[in-house]
Design an enzyme around this catalytic site. Structure first.
Site, PDB file in Angstrom:
ATOM      1  N   LYS A 108      67.033  55.808 -20.460  1.00 32.94           N
ATOM      2  CA  LYS A 108      67.738  56.061 -21.478  1.00 32.94           C
ATOM      3  C   LYS A 108      68.965  55.242 -21.466  1.00 32.94           C
ATOM      4  O   LYS A 108      69.722  55.168 -22.323  1.00 32.94           O
ATOM      5  CB  LYS A 108      67.897  57.518 -21.503  1.00 32.94           C
ATOM      6  CG  LYS A 108      66.749  58.250 -22.088  1.00 32.94           C
ATOM      7  CD  LYS A 108      67.106  59.640 -22.729  1.00 32.94           C
ATOM      8  CE  LYS A 108      65.801  60.326 -23.282  1.00 32.94           C
ATOM      9  NZ  LYS A 108      64.709  60.472 -22.357  1.00 32.94           N
TER      10      LYS A 108
HETATM   11  C1  LIG Z   1      63.445  60.671 -22.475  1.00 30.72           C
HETATM   12  C2  LIG Z   1      62.503  60.259 -21.600  1.00 30.72           C
HETATM   13  C3  LIG Z   1      60.920  60.040 -22.016  1.00 30.72           C
HETATM   14  C4  LIG Z   1      60.195  60.083 -23.232  1.00 30.72           C
HETATM   15  O1  LIG Z   1      61.191  58.914 -24.066  1.00 30.72           O
HETATM   16  P1  LIG Z   1      60.791  59.247 -25.578  1.00 30.72           P
HETATM   17  O2  LIG Z   1      61.421  58.105 -26.140  1.00 30.72           O
HETATM   18  O3  LIG Z   1      61.465  60.436 -26.385  1.00 30.72           O
HETATM   19  O4  LIG Z   1      59.419  59.167 -25.969  1.00 30.72           O
HETATM   20  C5  LIG Z   1      60.307  59.786 -20.883  1.00 30.72           C
HETATM   21  N1  LIG Z   1      60.585  60.001 -19.481  1.00 30.72           N
HETATM   22  C6  LIG Z   1      61.787  60.163 -19.249  1.00 30.72           C
HETATM   23  C7  LIG Z   1      62.219  60.136 -17.570  1.00 30.72           C
HETATM   24  C8  LIG Z   1      62.823  60.403 -20.290  1.00 30.72           C
HETATM   25  O5  LIG Z   1      63.867  60.720 -20.113  1.00 30.72           O
END
Ligand SMILES: *Cc1c(COP(=O)(O)O)cnc(C)c1O
Length: 462
Positions: A108
């Site tokens: 993120k």
């Molecule tokens: C947010 C997140 C996901 C999922 O990503 P999306 O874009 O919501 O599908 C997967 N793994 C981790 C570690 C995350 O923080």
């Protein structure tokens, strides 16, 4: 370049407006009115150069190329690896794309670091200040805290469920030491936090008074920034090599960014498998066209414990021939009855998008963490393990396999220990977190308590 809403009833806006607004006023999600055709990444280009070209194409005239280049340079300087999303070989013709080199060790950061820079630039030019709120079950809050800490034109309010996020995840949110980052520990669960955030936005008077904004996974800037690493990966593997991407998915933002990269001609072909945990709504949606409201169940991969993947709406809009009425009717029905079936005529196009989904259960996930360690000597986080486990049940392919590693193992040390018996210490660059003091305020599970907190903080600053 204009952005239109997937529900067809909001006025088109430019890139900056779409990113600052988040959700469109008709409840839909913003998408570009046409897909820009972008020159694929070259192996000689740096990550920042590719990001600048792609984000400039999405920004259109709303920002200059020099602006975007500056945003990307500052955003990606915070990463510990200059390639930002390097590939690690995990087997013959198979790689893991490491997306955890940012300040909070999860993917993120890739989008959030860009968003932090974007907000500060735009708001300082306008002489405005915004209140950004986000509900988090873990990674989003930390990434937002790192992105907005010290920003001069943003107050960030992070709502997390008190005593229900992992200790390491909490450290990333609560130790920034920045006076503009406010951590509210809500006496409730993640759904309660999310419900409060939704109600804050629904109160238009309050929302206008405090200049409310959101950076959750539906924000277009997140999708745009995430499409970049698909392009750099294609360049690294070879411009014409077919790739099968495996993406651990929750809200489907990451996976949809891959679809966007393909639509913008940044990829040689397109095959993407969303790997989901026992919260398998996305798999049901893609296979059977059924959307059903269900309580999310806790799993070893908590960032993917999502009951309805919010970014699916963008894909739906595409396969519905960009008919916002169709999308709106389906989501209205879903909201009223907790169930909806995708219209028959979109099912065919949906099966031709190159996207599919596969479910991996909890036992397989934990087992995979040990098997991957045995094969490569590397520890992976439980989300990544959902991806690498999914690969094992897919039919063989000529394409290069790329699994997106969405977080560092050290963010989930308890699960790593349970699955492998190994310790997963924080990298040196994050260790100072442990010594820094945590700052958060416990708040009751009550909308007006949160409103009061935000208002009184604004008054204190004015
Ligand atoms: C947010 C997140 C996901 C999922 O990503 P999306 O874009 O919501 O599908 C997967 N793994 C981790 C570690 C995350 O923080």
């Amino acid at each position: 370049m204009k952005y239109v809403s997937t529900r067809g009833q909001a006025a088109p806006v430019d890139f900056v407006e779409a990113c600052l607004t988040g959700l469109a006023p008709d409840g839909g999600l913003y998408v570009p009115d046409t897909w820009p055709q972008i020159t694929p990444a070259a192996p000689s280009e740096s990550y920042v150069q590719v990001a600048t070209r792609i984000l400039k194409a999405f920004a259109g005239d709303s920002l200059s190329e020099a602006d975007i280049a500056g945003l990307c340079e500052r955003a990606y300087a915070s990463f510990s690896h200059h390639s930002v999303a390097p590939l690690m070989q995990s087997g013959p013709n198979a790689y893991v794309m490491e997306l955890h080199h940012g300040p909070t060790l999860a993917f993120k950061d890739v989008a959030m670091q860009f968003i932090g820079q974007l907000y500060d630039l735009v708001l300082s030019r306008r002489g405005e200040r915004m209140s950004v709120v986000c509900a988090t079950s873990g990674d989003t809050g930390g990434a937002a805290a790192a992105a907005f800490a010290g920003a001069s034109h943003v107050d960030l309010y992070i709502l997390h469920p008190h005593e229900r996020v992992s200790p390491v995840q909490r450290l990333f949110m609560t130790t920034t030491g920045a006076s503009n980052v406010h951590n509210l520990a809500i006496d409730g669960d993640f759904d309660d936090c999310q419900a409060i955030v939704k109600s804050l936005f629904a109160d238009t008077a309050f929302s206008a008074q405090v200049q409310l904004s959101g950076v959750n996974s539906i924000n277009w800037a997140r999708i745009a920034a995430q499409s970049v690493y698909y392009a750099t990966t294609q360049a690294a593997i070879g411009p014409d090599r077919p790739i099968r991407f495996i993406v651990p998915s929750g809200n489907m933002g990451d996976a949809f960014a891959g679809y966007v990269a393909a639509r913008c001609r940044l990829l040689a072909g397109f095959e993407l498998v969303c790997a989901v945990n026992e919260n398998k709504t996305l798999a049901t949606l893609l296979a059977d066209g059924e959307m059903k409201r269900e309580q999310a169940v806790p799993t070893p991969s908590p960032a993917m414990d999502i009951s309805v993947p919010s970014n699916f709406e963008r894909l739906f809009f595409e396969v519905a021939g960009r008919d916002g009425d169709k999308v709106r009717r389906t989501y209205d029905q879903y909201r009223q009855s907790g169930m909806a079936t995708l219209p028959e005529e979109v099912r065919g196009p949906l099966s031709c998008t190159g996207l599919s989904a596969l479910m991996v259960d909890n036992r397989e996930t934990l087992n995979e963490m040990q098997v991957f360690l045995d094969e490569t000597g590397a520890l992976i986080c439980p989300h990544t393990a959902v991806g690498t486990s999914a690969v094992r049940s897919l039919p063989a392919t000529e394409a290069t396999t790329i699994v997106l590693a969405t977080a560092h193992a050290a963010k989930f040390p308890e699960t790593v220990k349970e699955a492998t018996g190994e310790d997963a210490p924080l990298p040196t660059r994050s260790q100072s977190l442990i010594e820094r003091g945590e700052v958060f305020k416990r708040v009751s599970n009550d909308l007006s308590a949160v409103k009061d907190y935000i208002r009184s903080n604004m008054v204190a600053e004015a």
